[in-house]
Design an enzyme around this catalytic site. Structure first.
Site, short mmCIF file in Angstrom:
data_model
loop_
_atom_site.label_atom_id
_atom_site.label_comp_id
_atom_site.label_asym_id
_atom_site.label_seq_id
_atom_site.Cartn_x
_atom_site.Cartn_y
_atom_site.Cartn_z
N LYS A 137 -77.67 30.63 66.71
CA LYS A 137 -78.24 29.45 66.04
C LYS A 137 -77.13 28.42 65.81
CE LYS A 137 -81.22 28.57 61.97
NZ LYS A 137 -81.83 29.21 60.78
N SER A 212 -86.70 28.70 60.52
CA SER A 212 -85.82 27.71 61.11
C SER A 212 -85.03 28.21 62.32
CB SER A 212 -84.85 27.20 60.04
OG SER A 212 -83.95 28.20 59.66
N SER A 236 -86.75 32.42 57.77
CA SER A 236 -86.25 31.73 58.96
C SER A 236 -85.81 32.63 60.11
CB SER A 236 -85.10 30.80 58.57
OG SER A 236 -85.61 29.64 57.93
#
Lengths: 554, 554
Positions: A137, A212, A236
């Site tokens: 990420k 997310s 997330s």
């Protein structure tokens, strides 16, 4: 000097610049992946890779992490060929679902090459992840690369060093091949930003990939990676894992290293964010956790708890050899009723579980889950959202709809005094104690529950966090596992349902079977604090007994 | 209605009332302890108990906790006789040093009686503390009794339930016989309040007993208890332990249960307070820790870490049978130079340590300990002291000098915004990481250092917290151990010393050998986070090799 030379670039200019950079890194992947016209991509894009990649690339990228590390360690596969296969599939994934911020073909292949050479020279692997590509990420810092956490204004921030977790994974032999998208604010259960646009769901491109860590979800869902790093403060990791038919673990806090991530609200400790894995296999999740914890990250990062990874069984074994496992079944949190596909998945799973010797399923009545949301969402933004507002407004970028939702339209976001934060913290502690008391009285090993109020919703509609944020508030380890897909001919709307409240109505109205076609449906298994090992073991056992997942995805 | 009937009582009236209550509970102890005129109490009051108590009471109260639990478990002693002996000595202690808020003769003897009966009936002890009297700092809640945390305004607050830790100790067989004094605010390294006045040091009544668990320190110093419960956020267990020649442990956070304590700033988590033991023996400290942790307090109190008490050795054993132990020696923190008796104690200890096979002593250079104080004292009162100001001013009671010192005169006390607290929290984390890196590079097992900048100072002069608060900031377990006493003919003033700064000058000027006569001198042993067991084991080994303490106190 002419005024125009000094002009601050618009957010659109910056967005173009970072996207150009992304595309340039993708163009370096060889053999290059052809561009695909948007109109040529079907709603379900998961069939496309097989039409473009070579058979050996397909075989590699559709292998599990545990198979790959075994073949890499034995030399049956080289890291260069594995890495390149994943780079190619990641490049293709970007064209299908927009999940990448940059690929790292040069450094990844260089690292892979070195690992291949070292394997030969030392006749053994560097560590348990020798040669395995891992996706990351974007806001997890990589030395000398930018990290923007979804904010246009931060697009030139450079990480001075690798995040601690990357150092550990690297020392264990991992290769980092891809960096993935995340939303503005890092606090949507979807993934859209003004820098990179919207990441969509590979199984149904009209739906969200979740967030997310939605770049990870979409990328791994398409098998452009088999193991990736996400972060989770309200769902997330688990939400994108659930939306893309993956395994994803939100570990207990303070087990995995967090130093080197960029975000707003650093230093906020009332609701502690965690880092954790998304993977195509449950074994991949376990491999990730064990590898990092075996490296004793608490030595360098003293906020972590020096708690070794437990390798012994966490369950008693009955005389017939089956494990004794008591499952609390939470079907509906009493606030928002899950959509029919989720109810079907849980019901069907429960029916099977009840036939397994040693497994006992009991009802888990929810306890004030609406209050839990009030507490957690009051503590997320104790500064009234000031840091996030400043980070968005520094560039003049527009607010995304889900940023508005979680900050501006959230009645619990207030600029609190220190004393008010202490009060909310005590309310959190009291709630945690009440839940712990229930757990003790009901005497279950794990809770089985939805991973969300439905499968992946259409874009900008993920507005109920309760099924995941509940376990962040309680700091319970929570594992998402794929079970099935939405089948519009079976998962009919509940036309006579009377919603209990506005949130319930919103979620109920969202469901139209045909819109959700093919979306993965996942469930969640939750354990007590610091029982991460137990949750994984329970799921391994359930998986073995039930043959999960019931649908094949790739 | 006449105005006078509605009059709010003055703080003096309230103080008299609570002291009358205290005296009434003491008067119930039988046989009663005679009053002693202040002028008849010598500077060193520790000789008095032997002139008043019966020989069997002296023998009991001067036994260690481990001896007592052994004799109580075997029936060689009854809990009633042990409890009454400690009640008598505690009653006397109050008259000598003013350390008690109330005695509990009725409930303690009733509990003791039940335990004696149950031992006979079940032919075995209830738990590892069967029949042992334990003293308790006042703000640790006891069901249906008041707890005021040192504030006049709170004198009628009633605890709705026992603190969690008391339930556990009670289930292990403990009896609670005495409640002890604490200062206004709970944040002095001394013990004076407008409710109960000033607690003084039994070894030299012109000096402080230390604080904030100074009632415990003085009571156990006089052997009115052999094991007591204190709390520590900047030195409040270790300082009174050090000042009274006792063992005292500040455990790592989140190992022992904190639910059921009353204080201001509940919910403040940046600097986490801890609860822990003070005892006449090191074994007593260990017994306390192990008993509580063996009860798995994390089940009921989910903020605690489920980390069992480690019973295996934490040190490698060399071929000659000695343990390999590397000690970092920190003599001076670079901010405030310790007084001569402390330097003598450390030097003399180090000389002996160097002769022990397997033990290596290396210099531990301090690292920004002045900055550490800035960080911790900025985080203590993030609300600018608002809760404490309110609690003091609610009754109109005067501010004690050390309350002024820590709140009003402390330049780091500011009404912070949430964002500022997050910033300080990050500064704390960075400092912790830097210190952890040093520890890794220097590769020591424990740090040996002063327990304070001197022995117990005269009243209202304890104004340097650095030697204890340092380890609160870092969240390291820290154990205080007695070594010697101030000897004015040996511990001469350093007349040619040039102070480095104002704090150093204040401390330097404080020292006059004759004023400190007979004051216990202690040192501190510090370990890495969650290495509580290792610190205790290291000290057991050192004690065994060096024959600590070198002075006998009773």
């Amino acid at each position: 000097m002419l005024p125009s030379l000094n002009k601050t670039p618009t957010w659109q200019t910056i967005a173009k610049k970072v996207q150009d950079h992304r595309d340039a890194t993708i163009a370096k992947v060889q053999p290059s992946i052809p561009d695909i016209a948007l109109e040529d991509i079907p709603l379900d894009s998961t069939s496309i890779p097989k039409t473009i990649l070579k058979p050996e690339e397909i075989a590699i990228t559709e292998s599990t992490p545990e198979d790959l590390v075994s073949k890499l360690a034995s030399g049956e596969l080289t890291s260069v060929e594995v890495t390149n296969a994943f780079l190619r599939r990641a490049a293709l994934s970007q064209k299908l679902v927009n999940c990448i911020t940059e690929l790292l073909p040069e450094t990844a292949l260089e690292d892979a090459q070195k690992l291949d050479e070292s394997l030969k020279a030392n006749s053994g692997p560097l560590g348990p992840l020798h040669g395995l590509p891992i996706s990351v990420k974007e806001h997890v810092g990589m030395k000398d690369l930018t990290h923007n956490a979804g904010f246009v204004a931060w697009h030139e921030r450079i990480a001075p060093a690798n995040a601690h977790i990357l150092d550990i994974l690297s020392a264990a032999g991992a290769v980092f091949h891809a960096r993935t998208t995340e939303p503005q604010l890092l606090m949507h259960l979807e993934t859209s930003s003004n820098l990179y646009g919207t990441t969509v769901n590979p199984f149904n491109r009209s739906l969200t990939s979740g967030g997310s860590s939605g770049g990870e979800g979409a990328l791994i869902g398409l098998r452009g990676s088999c193991l990736g790093i996400g972060t989770d403060i309200g769902g997330s990791i688990r939400d994108p894992a659930a939306n893309n038919g993956l395994y994803g673990l939100r570990p207990t806090t303070y087990r995995l290293p967090m130093v080197g991530l960029t975000a707003t609200k650093l230093g906020q400790e009332q609701i502690v964010p965690v880092i954790g894995p998304l993977s195509t296999s449950l074994e991949g999740v376990k491999l990730f956790m064990k590898t990092i914890i075996d490296a004793k990250p608490w030595i360098r990062e003293p906020s972590l708890i020096p708690m070794p990874w437990k390798t012994d069984s966490q369950f008693p074994v009955l005389p017939d050899g089956s494990k004794k496992l008591r499952i609390g079944l939470l079907v509906d949190d009493g606030v928002v009723r899950p959509h029919p596909p989720v109810l079907r998945a849980l019901n069907s799973m429960t029916e099977k579980l009840k036939t397994v010797p040693g497994i006992q399923v009991v009802e888990w009545k929810p306890f004030k889950h609406d209050w839990a949301w009030t507490v957690i969402s009051s503590l997320y933004f104790g500064d009234g959202g000031a840091e996030d507002v400043a980070a968005i407004e520094a560039s003049g970028e527009p607010w995304r709809p889900l940023s508005d939702f979680i900050v501006k339209e959230n009645p619990n976001v207030k600029n609190l005094s220190i004393g008010e934060v202490w009060d909310w913290t005590m309310k959190r502690e009291i709630y945690k104690s009440e839940y712990a008391k229930l757990w003790e009285e009901r005497d279950v090993d794990v809770i089985l529950c939805p991973a969300g109020p439905g499968a992946a919703p259409p874009i900008d509609q993920a507005r109920y966090w309760g099924y995941t944020s509940q376990w962040n508030l309680l700091d319970y380890p929570a594992l998402v596992v794929p079970t099935t897909k939405v089948n519009p001919s079976v998962d009919l709307s509940e036309t006579d349902y009377k919603p209990r409240n506005e949130k319930d109505k919103f979620n109920h109205d969202l469901y139209e079977p045909s819109k959700y076609i093919n979306a993965p449906v996942s469930v969640q298994l939750v354990g007590r604090r610091y029982e991460d090992e137990k949750v994984i073991e329970a799921m391994q056992y359930i998986k073995e007994k039930l043959g999960l997942p019931w649908a094949e995805y790739v």
